[in-house]
Design an enzyme around this catalytic site. Structure first.
Site, PDB file in Angstrom:
ATOM      1  N   TYR A  46       0.724  -0.694  -0.213  1.00  0.00           N
ATOM      2  CA  TYR A  46      -0.253  -0.529   0.400  1.00  0.00           C
ATOM      3  C   TYR A  46       1.103   1.485   0.128  1.00  0.00           C
ATOM      4  O   TYR A  46       0.453   2.417  -0.480  1.00  0.00           O
ATOM      5  CB  TYR A  46      -0.653   0.251   0.949  1.00  0.00           C
ATOM      6  CG  TYR A  46      -1.988  -0.782   0.995  1.00  0.00           C
ATOM      7  CD1 TYR A  46      -3.102  -0.358   0.223  1.00  0.00           C
ATOM      8  CD2 TYR A  46      -2.194  -2.497   1.347  1.00  0.00           C
ATOM      9  CE1 TYR A  46      -4.339  -1.333   0.617  1.00  0.00           C
ATOM     10  CE2 TYR A  46      -3.125  -3.012   1.340  1.00  0.00           C
ATOM     11  CZ  TYR A  46      -4.464  -2.356   0.639  1.00  0.00           C
ATOM     12  OH  TYR A  46      -5.664  -3.658  -0.036  1.00  0.00           O
ATOM     13  N   GLU A  52      -8.120  -7.143   5.868  1.00  0.00           N
ATOM     14  CA  GLU A  52      -7.022  -8.172   4.392  1.00  0.00           C
ATOM     15  C   GLU A  52      -6.760  -8.918   5.704  1.00  0.00           C
ATOM     16  O   GLU A  52      -6.558 -10.269   6.013  1.00  0.00           O
ATOM     17  CB  GLU A  52      -5.862  -7.530   3.654  1.00  0.00           C
ATOM     18  CG  GLU A  52      -6.997  -7.256   2.455  1.00  0.00           C
ATOM     19  CD  GLU A  52      -6.669  -6.060   1.486  1.00  0.00           C
ATOM     20  OE1 GLU A  52      -5.102  -6.212   2.175  1.00  0.00           O
ATOM     21  OE2 GLU A  52      -7.294  -5.355   1.140  1.00  0.00           O
TER      22      GLU A  52
END
Length: 402
Positions: free
Chosen positions: A94, A136
């Site tokens: 990310y 997640e």
């Protein structure tokens, strides 16, 4: 985010609507230039055909439009989270993506990208990344904790190949380590990874699990995708068909996906598919009959003709064996010969089915090409079916809005 930052993000909505794909195209070009190792994670076929750029542009736009109340995006975020877990996306990715996304906004917008605007988008992205990473993490933990579960990539052997039609072949995949495989929810998929020498890359693809859970193996049923001047041949589907024989090795991530059969309900089920879209619905159908469910099941499938119609005989046998299962088959052109009950010429047309086929209080599960899904959802809505009872899965990057 502060109110001023939210206002700055909202102010970019019109620009994203007009230039969103240009922004995401620039972003991916930048990402792969500076971090080429991520080409092993992304579907480069969808980069070539532009689907991934369009999907990301729609996602960024949706987030900007709903920055005041991101909770309305829970379903979309959950779907993306399942996809990320199936690709073994980890939190550290990310930071990389965020750096290139913010830089791309600055480079595409030019002077309009003030420091305040870039800071607002960086804050918005940071909040979204934190939300996704948390979701997640829970999915990874669930995958690892169940019997036969794992995270990352696990080698599997192709022990059997079965031609289901002229275009679709089933691959029966058993873990190389001899262990169990995790159960899954009917309708879920696995990511499969192969090394492509012509690209010098690993490439992942998602394939629906087409059988009921059994703890021993996974079955995927893959259509060999022929290309055309605008779209190349399916990179992985063709390699599976042409080069992965029985005894061949592939790598799988654990099952994922939120398009799943509600197994805790007693209500009827209508399974509606077009082409290879029947694969997740096969898992649902096999689960219901394996569990000897008393739920009414209606199978509606459309195919070009009987030669490319996969699972034709197995489904017909189930419909003949179980009183609570009925089937309706649509072909573009019916072959000459005696009429077969439940077979129709033309595209799948739910309003034309009568006599109790579209059952009250049923849940409808739809899978196929985007135009097919759109038609079925619109037809069901016109018939008065509540939106909450209509569930659909679009293969590939999510670009469909109905």
């Amino acid at each position: 985010m502060t109110p001023d930052q939210k206002n700055l993000v909202t102010a970019t909505v019109s620009t994203l609507r007009e230039h969103g794909v240009a922004l995401t195209t620039h972003f991916y070009r930048r990402l792969f230039e500076h971090n080429p190792e991520l080409k092993n994670v992304f579907n480069m076929g969808n980069q070539q055909n532009g689907k991934q750029q369009t999907a990301l542009a729609m996602a960024v736009l949706a987030y900007a439009e709903n920055i005041e109340d991101p909770s309305v995006l829970v379903h979309a975020v959950t779907k993306i989270g399942h996809k990320h877990v199936s690709l073994d996306i980890r939190p550290e990715y990310y930071a990389i993506v965020g750096r290139h996304l913010i830089a791309s906004i600055g480079e595409v917008l030019g002077e309009a990208a003030t420091p305040e605007l870039l800071d607002a988008w960086a804050t918005a992205y940071g909040e979204l990344a934190g939300l996704m990473s948390g979701l997640e993490s829970g999915l990874y933990q669930h995958a690892a904790n169940q019997e036969g579960g794992w995270t990352g990539w696990r080698p599997f052997t192709v022990k059997q190949r079965v031609a289901e039609s002229a275009e679709i072949t089933s691959f029966y995949l058993y873990p190389n380590d001899g262990g169990r495989v995790a159960d899954f929810q009917p309708g879920q998929y696995v990511s499969l990874r192969l090394f492509l020498p012509e690209l010098n890359l690993f490439q992942p693809r998602q394939y629906s699990l087409s059988s009921a859970p059994n703890g021993e193996y996974y079955r995927i049923s893959v259509k060999k995708e022929a290309g055309n001047p605008k779209h190349p041949d399916g990179m992985i589907s063709n390699r599976l068909h042409d080069f992965v024989a029985e005894g061949g090795i592939v790598e799988l991530a654990a099952p994922a996906g939120d398009f799943t059969l509600a197994t805790d309900k007693p209500t009827p089920v209508v399974l509606v598919s077009g082409g290879v879209g029947q694969t997740p619905l096969m898992s649902m159908l096999e689960h219901l009959v394996t569990k000897e469910s008393s739920r009414e099941v209606v199978w509606v499938h459309g195919s070009r003709n009987c030669q490319v119609h996969a699972f034709r005989e197995p489904v017909a046998q189930l419909a003949a064996k179980y009183d609570n299962v009925q089937q309706h088959i649509f072909y573009d052109t019916l072959a000459p010969g005696p009429e077969r009950e439940g077979h129709y010429e033309g595209i799948v047309d739910l309003p034309s089915l009568s006599g109790g086929t579209l059952l009250p209080e049923a849940d409808y599960y739809i899978c196929g090409p985007a135009p097919f899904i759109r038609k079925q959802v619109q037809d069901l809505a016109a018939l008065g079916v509540p939106r909450a009872a209509i569930h659909f899965e679009e293969f590939g990057p999510a670009t469909l809005s109905v």
